[in-house]
Design a protein around this motif. Structure first.
Motif, PDB file in Angstrom:
ATOM      1  N   ALA A   9      -0.071  -9.783 -31.370  1.00 46.62           N
ATOM      2  CA  ALA A   9       0.772  -8.725 -30.534  1.00 46.62           C
ATOM      3  C   ALA A   9      -0.211  -7.532 -29.964  1.00 46.62           C
ATOM      4  CB  ALA A   9       2.125  -7.583 -31.548  1.00 46.62           C
ATOM      5  N   ASN A  10      -1.009  -8.095 -29.939  1.00 45.71           N
ATOM      6  CA  ASN A  10      -1.772  -5.877 -29.571  1.00 45.71           C
ATOM      7  C   ASN A  10      -3.055  -6.573 -28.734  1.00 45.71           C
ATOM      8  OD1 ASN A  10      -0.480  -4.128 -31.007  1.00 45.71           O
ATOM      9  ND2 ASN A  10      -1.057  -5.033 -32.429  1.00 45.71           N
ATOM     10  N   SER A  11      -4.184  -7.086 -29.085  1.00 44.73           N
ATOM     11  CA  SER A  11      -5.796  -7.638 -28.592  1.00 44.73           C
ATOM     12  C   SER A  11      -5.863  -9.244 -27.906  1.00 44.73           C
ATOM     13  CB  SER A  11      -6.784  -7.688 -29.144  1.00 44.73           C
ATOM     14  OG  SER A  11      -6.695  -8.400 -30.391  1.00 44.73           O
ATOM     15  N   GLY A  12      -4.596  -9.733 -28.362  1.00 49.07           N
ATOM     16  CA  GLY A  12      -4.139 -10.997 -27.910  1.00 49.07           C
ATOM     17  C   GLY A  12      -3.258 -11.464 -27.622  1.00 49.07           C
ATOM     18  N   PHE A  13      -2.009 -10.422 -26.925  1.00 47.23           N
ATOM     19  CA  PHE A  13      -0.949 -10.831 -26.318  1.00 47.23           C
ATOM     20  C   PHE A  13      -1.004 -11.324 -24.995  1.00 47.23           C
ATOM     21  CE2 PHE A  13       2.768  -8.648 -23.904  1.00 47.23           C
ATOM     22  CZ  PHE A  13       3.398  -9.535 -24.617  1.00 47.23           C
ATOM     23  N   GLN A  14      -2.400 -10.361 -24.217  1.00 47.37           N
ATOM     24  CA  GLN A  14      -1.634 -10.550 -22.774  1.00 47.37           C
ATOM     25  C   GLN A  14      -2.359 -11.928 -22.518  1.00 47.37           C
ATOM     26  OE1 GLN A  14      -4.976  -7.952 -20.420  1.00 47.37           O
ATOM     27  NE2 GLN A  14      -3.584  -8.500 -18.869  1.00 47.37           N
ATOM     28  N   ILE A  15      -3.234 -12.280 -23.143  1.00 44.31           N
ATOM     29  CA  ILE A  15      -4.059 -13.724 -22.834  1.00 44.31           C
ATOM     30  C   ILE A  15      -2.932 -15.481 -23.550  1.00 44.31           C
ATOM     31  CG2 ILE A  15      -5.012 -13.911 -25.729  1.00 44.31           C
ATOM     32  CD1 ILE A  15      -5.699 -15.328 -21.311  1.00 44.31           C
ATOM     33  N   ILE A  16      -2.196 -14.854 -24.880  1.00 43.01           N
ATOM     34  CA  ILE A  16      -1.243 -15.531 -24.924  1.00 43.01           C
ATOM     35  C   ILE A  16       0.403 -15.543 -23.521  1.00 43.01           C
ATOM     36  CG2 ILE A  16       0.700 -16.152 -26.989  1.00 43.01           C
ATOM     37  CD1 ILE A  16      -1.450 -14.083 -28.878  1.00 43.01           C
ATOM     38  N   GLN A  17       0.229 -14.652 -23.617  1.00 37.15           N
ATOM     39  CA  GLN A  17       1.723 -14.547 -22.496  1.00 37.15           C
ATOM     40  C   GLN A  17       1.237 -14.684 -21.207  1.00 37.15           C
ATOM     41  OE1 GLN A  17       3.990 -13.109 -23.148  1.00 37.15           O
ATOM     42  NE2 GLN A  17       3.522 -13.260 -25.668  1.00 37.15           N
ATOM     43  N   SER A  18      -0.203 -15.220 -20.974  1.00 38.88           N
ATOM     44  CA  SER A  18      -0.565 -16.182 -19.306  1.00 38.88           C
ATOM     45  C   SER A  18      -0.295 -17.316 -19.509  1.00 38.88           C
ATOM     46  CB  SER A  18      -2.135 -15.670 -19.444  1.00 38.88           C
ATOM     47  OG  SER A  18      -2.704 -16.480 -18.312  1.00 38.88           O
ATOM     48  N   GLN A  19      -0.567 -18.479 -20.758  1.00 40.82           N
ATOM     49  CA  GLN A  19      -0.697 -19.168 -21.463  1.00 40.82           C
ATOM     50  C   GLN A  19       0.866 -19.852 -20.881  1.00 40.82           C
ATOM     51  OE1 GLN A  19      -3.398 -18.796 -25.180  1.00 40.82           O
ATOM     52  NE2 GLN A  19      -4.473 -20.489 -23.954  1.00 40.82           N
ATOM     53  N   ILE A  20       1.756 -18.718 -21.884  1.00 41.93           N
ATOM     54  CA  ILE A  20       3.081 -19.267 -21.899  1.00 41.93           C
ATOM     55  C   ILE A  20       3.431 -19.552 -19.951  1.00 41.93           C
ATOM     56  CG2 ILE A  20       4.952 -18.232 -22.489  1.00 41.93           C
ATOM     57  CD1 ILE A  20       4.103 -17.106 -24.345  1.00 41.93           C
ATOM     58  N   ALA A  21       3.076 -18.592 -19.151  1.00 40.81           N
ATOM     59  CA  ALA A  21       3.398 -18.696 -17.936  1.00 40.81           C
ATOM     60  C   ALA A  21       2.535 -19.757 -17.215  1.00 40.81           C
ATOM     61  CB  ALA A  21       2.681 -17.548 -17.163  1.00 40.81           C
ATOM     62  N   VAL A  22       1.830 -19.602 -17.256  1.00 38.53           N
ATOM     63  CA  VAL A  22       0.653 -20.883 -17.093  1.00 38.53           C
ATOM     64  C   VAL A  22       1.411 -22.236 -17.844  1.00 38.53           C
ATOM     65  CG1 VAL A  22      -1.049 -23.050 -17.067  1.00 38.53           C
ATOM     66  CG2 VAL A  22      -1.060 -19.863 -16.298  1.00 38.53           C
ATOM     67  N   GLY A  23       1.755 -22.508 -18.479  1.00 32.81           N
ATOM     68  CA  GLY A  23       2.108 -23.945 -19.514  1.00 32.81           C
ATOM     69  C   GLY A  23       3.859 -24.122 -18.963  1.00 32.81           C
ATOM     70  N   SER A  24       4.629 -23.009 -19.087  1.00 35.73           N
ATOM     71  CA  SER A  24       6.627 -22.451 -18.865  1.00 35.73           C
ATOM     72  C   SER A  24       6.800 -23.599 -16.938  1.00 35.73           C
ATOM     73  CB  SER A  24       7.069 -21.559 -19.068  1.00 35.73           C
ATOM     74  OG  SER A  24       6.306 -20.552 -18.409  1.00 35.73           O
ATOM     75  N   GLY A  25       5.227 -23.538 -15.947  1.00 34.18           N
ATOM     76  CA  GLY A  25       5.935 -23.618 -14.843  1.00 34.18           C
ATOM     77  C   GLY A  25       6.449 -25.453 -14.952  1.00 34.18           C
ATOM     78  N   GLY A  26       5.622 -25.700 -15.356  1.00 34.26           N
ATOM     79  CA  GLY A  26       5.948 -27.031 -15.143  1.00 34.26           C
ATOM     80  C   GLY A  26       5.489 -28.414 -13.668  1.00 34.26           C
ATOM     81  N   LEU A  27       5.615 -28.925 -12.953  1.00 34.64           N
ATOM     82  CA  LEU A  27       5.468 -29.314 -12.099  1.00 34.64           C
ATOM     83  C   LEU A  27       5.946 -29.000 -10.664  1.00 34.64           C
ATOM     84  CD1 LEU A  27       3.535 -31.924 -11.098  1.00 34.64           C
ATOM     85  CD2 LEU A  27       6.078 -33.647 -10.854  1.00 34.64           C
ATOM     86  N   PHE A  28       6.909 -27.746 -10.587  1.00 39.83           N
ATOM     87  CA  PHE A  28       7.916 -27.577  -9.553  1.00 39.83           C
ATOM     88  C   PHE A  28       7.859 -26.019  -9.680  1.00 39.83           C
ATOM     89  CE2 PHE A  28       8.689 -31.595  -9.266  1.00 39.83           C
ATOM     90  CZ  PHE A  28       7.978 -31.867  -7.981  1.00 39.83           C
ATOM     91  N   GLY A  29       7.458 -25.599 -10.873  1.00 40.93           N
ATOM     92  CA  GLY A  29       7.483 -24.006 -11.567  1.00 40.93           C
ATOM     93  C   GLY A  29       9.324 -23.428 -11.259  1.00 40.93           C
ATOM     94  N   GLN A  30       9.374 -22.229 -12.120  1.00 39.42           N
ATOM     95  CA  GLN A  30      10.635 -22.043 -12.061  1.00 39.42           C
ATOM     96  C   GLN A  30      11.851 -21.300 -11.075  1.00 39.42           C
ATOM     97  OE1 GLN A  30      10.790 -19.094 -14.917  1.00 39.42           O
ATOM     98  NE2 GLN A  30       9.246 -20.720 -16.618  1.00 39.42           N
ATOM     99  N   GLY A  31      10.751 -21.351  -9.522  1.00 37.79           N
ATOM    100  CA  GLY A  31      11.969 -20.830  -8.172  1.00 37.79           C
ATOM    101  C   GLY A  31      11.055 -19.699  -8.472  1.00 37.79           C
ATOM    102  N   LEU A  32      10.395 -19.276  -6.696  1.00 36.08           N
ATOM    103  CA  LEU A  32       9.895 -17.906  -6.161  1.00 36.08           C
ATOM    104  C   LEU A  32      11.122 -16.939  -7.214  1.00 36.08           C
ATOM    105  CD1 LEU A  32       7.735 -17.209  -4.620  1.00 36.08           C
ATOM    106  CD2 LEU A  32       8.621 -16.846  -2.704  1.00 36.08           C
ATOM    107  N   MET A  33      10.763 -15.524  -7.281  1.00 36.18           N
ATOM    108  CA  MET A  33      10.992 -14.695  -7.727  1.00 36.18           C
ATOM    109  C   MET A  33      11.358 -14.807  -8.889  1.00 36.18           C
ATOM    110  SD  MET A  33      10.710 -13.029  -4.976  1.00 36.18           S
ATOM    111  CE  MET A  33      11.333 -11.212  -5.820  1.00 36.18           C
ATOM    112  N   GLU A  34      11.749 -16.348  -9.631  1.00 35.40           N
ATOM    113  CA  GLU A  34      12.218 -16.113 -11.035  1.00 35.40           C
ATOM    114  C   GLU A  34      11.158 -16.717 -12.064  1.00 35.40           C
ATOM    115  OE1 GLU A  34      15.646 -16.700 -11.170  1.00 35.40           O
ATOM    116  OE2 GLU A  34      15.191 -16.386  -8.628  1.00 35.40           O
ATOM    117  N   GLY A  35      10.866 -15.555 -11.534  1.00 30.42           N
ATOM    118  CA  GLY A  35       9.237 -15.158 -13.454  1.00 30.42           C
ATOM    119  C   GLY A  35      10.057 -14.215 -14.609  1.00 30.42           C
TER     120      GLY A  35
END
Length: 358
Positions: free
Chosen positions: A217-243
């Motif tokens: 919830a604090n110091s590890g928040f940023q890197i965890i959220q980054s990993q979520i973003a990277v992993g949720s894109g899949g092969l083609f992503g969620q679409g430009l502007m849709e993140g």
């Protein structure tokens, strides 16, 4: 009739494509997430225009001018002077890595990278035959030490590490003995440990890197959220502007973590193409260096290529949780006027070398 000199078009095209792609991603990153998208895009567009103008100017300026002392020493002197201002500002908490003039800000460590490259290319060209003599090494190390201490004193450990990486690559290409690299590493590692120990937030970042889930919830928040973003894109992503992670979940998504947004919105294929683009820059930069008509041009090309590629590798390593969190923009792509302008200006010098390459 003089022969018209062409630059490396693959190199030039890749730089321009990355820069305009970055402008699109900054627009996406700041839409609904980081505030007024128009303000960020306008400032990034101005920086891009200035950077492209600088790139074109330096591309058509014969790179051999940078070998002249009247070019080298003013660049070094101005860079050191700006770093001194930031250093004293950092000690009084009035400045933190940036010089600010109203709405305009500038990060002197970005200029310092180019200054170090120009100086080392000049120095190695003049003294390269005696590189492995202690007197020659002490001369270059003294200047590098001044730059490194000033950048570190401005509380920019990442910038200091970048200067070390650039210098190491240039010395390696110049033929420095392996024993000197080993000795330098034995000296640098304890100094690096002290620099981390003196700043509690650096220790915290290192601990979080080793175990992000220890404080999600604090110091590890940023890197965890980054990993979520990277992993949720899949092969083609969620679409430009849709993140979704840019919606107040992932801090600094428009700057240091813009690659995570690329992964989320455009997917694995687009993210891979970005990596390929920097691979192309590495390939063409090395080709330019190998074909340079003189040693000065070779050192200049290698230094600039190392600056761009090493910074990109560090940024990607942080986003992908392969390195501890460090504020370092992705060259040409991340939001940040200083980085964009200086990266494009350096690319112009590299393109100038390519115009004279055999």
């Amino acid at each position: 009739m003089p022969r018209y000199l062409h630059c490396d078009r693959v190199l030039c095209g890749t730089v321009i494509l990355l820069s305009f792609f970055g402008l699109v991603m900054v627009f996406s990153a700041t839409t609904g997430g980081e505030g007024s998208s128009a303000r960020y895009v306008i400032k990034q567009s101005i920086a891009l225009a200035l950077g492209l103008a600088a790139m074109r100017t330096f591309m058509f300026l014969d790179y051999r001018h940078w070998r002249r002392p009247r070019f080298v020493f003013p660049v070094v002197g101005i860079s050191v002077a700006l770093l001194v201002v930031v250093f004293f500002g950092a000690q009084t908490a009035n400045t933190y890595r940036f010089l600010r003039f109203g709405a305009i800000s500038f990060q002197p460590s970005e200029l310092a990278k180019i200054a170090v490259i120009v100086f080392l290319a000049f120095y190695l060209d003049k003294h390269g035959d005696k590189l492995n003599e202690w007197r020659t090494l002490l001369g270059s190390s003294a200047i590098l030490g001044v730059f490194g201490l000033l950048v570190l004193g401005g509380r920019d450990l990442g910038g200091t590490i970048m200067l070390i990486l650039i210098a190491a690559v240039m010395f390696w290409v110049a033929g420095l003995r392996l024993s000197y690299f080993v000795q330098a590493t034995l000296v640098a590692l304890p100094l690096l440990a002290i620099a981390v120990w003196l700043e509690p937030y650096r220790i915290e970042r290192l601990m979080v890197f080793l175990n992000p889930e220890s404080d999600p919830a604090n110091s590890g928040f940023q890197i965890i959220q980054s990993q979520i973003a990277v992993g949720s894109g899949g092969l083609f992503g969620q679409g430009l502007m849709e993140g979704r992670q840019k919606m107040r979940f992932l801090p600094l998504v428009h700057t240091d973590f813009i690659y995570a947004l690329i992964c989320e919105e455009l997917g694995f294929i687009a993210a891979t193409l970005v990596v390929v683009a920097f691979g192309v820059l590495l390939w063409r930069g090395v080709v330019v260096a190998l074909r340079a008509p003189d040693r000065f041009g070779m050192y200049l090309a290698i230094g600039i290529t190392a600056m761009i590629v090493c910074q990109a590798m560090v940024n990607l390593g942080v986003v992908l949780a392969m390195l501890p969190t460090k504020g370092m923009p992705l060259p040409f792509v991340s939001y940040g006027g200083s980085s964009v302008v200086m990266s494009l200006a350096a690319s112009g010098i590299l393109l100038s070398v390519s115009r004279h390459a055999g």
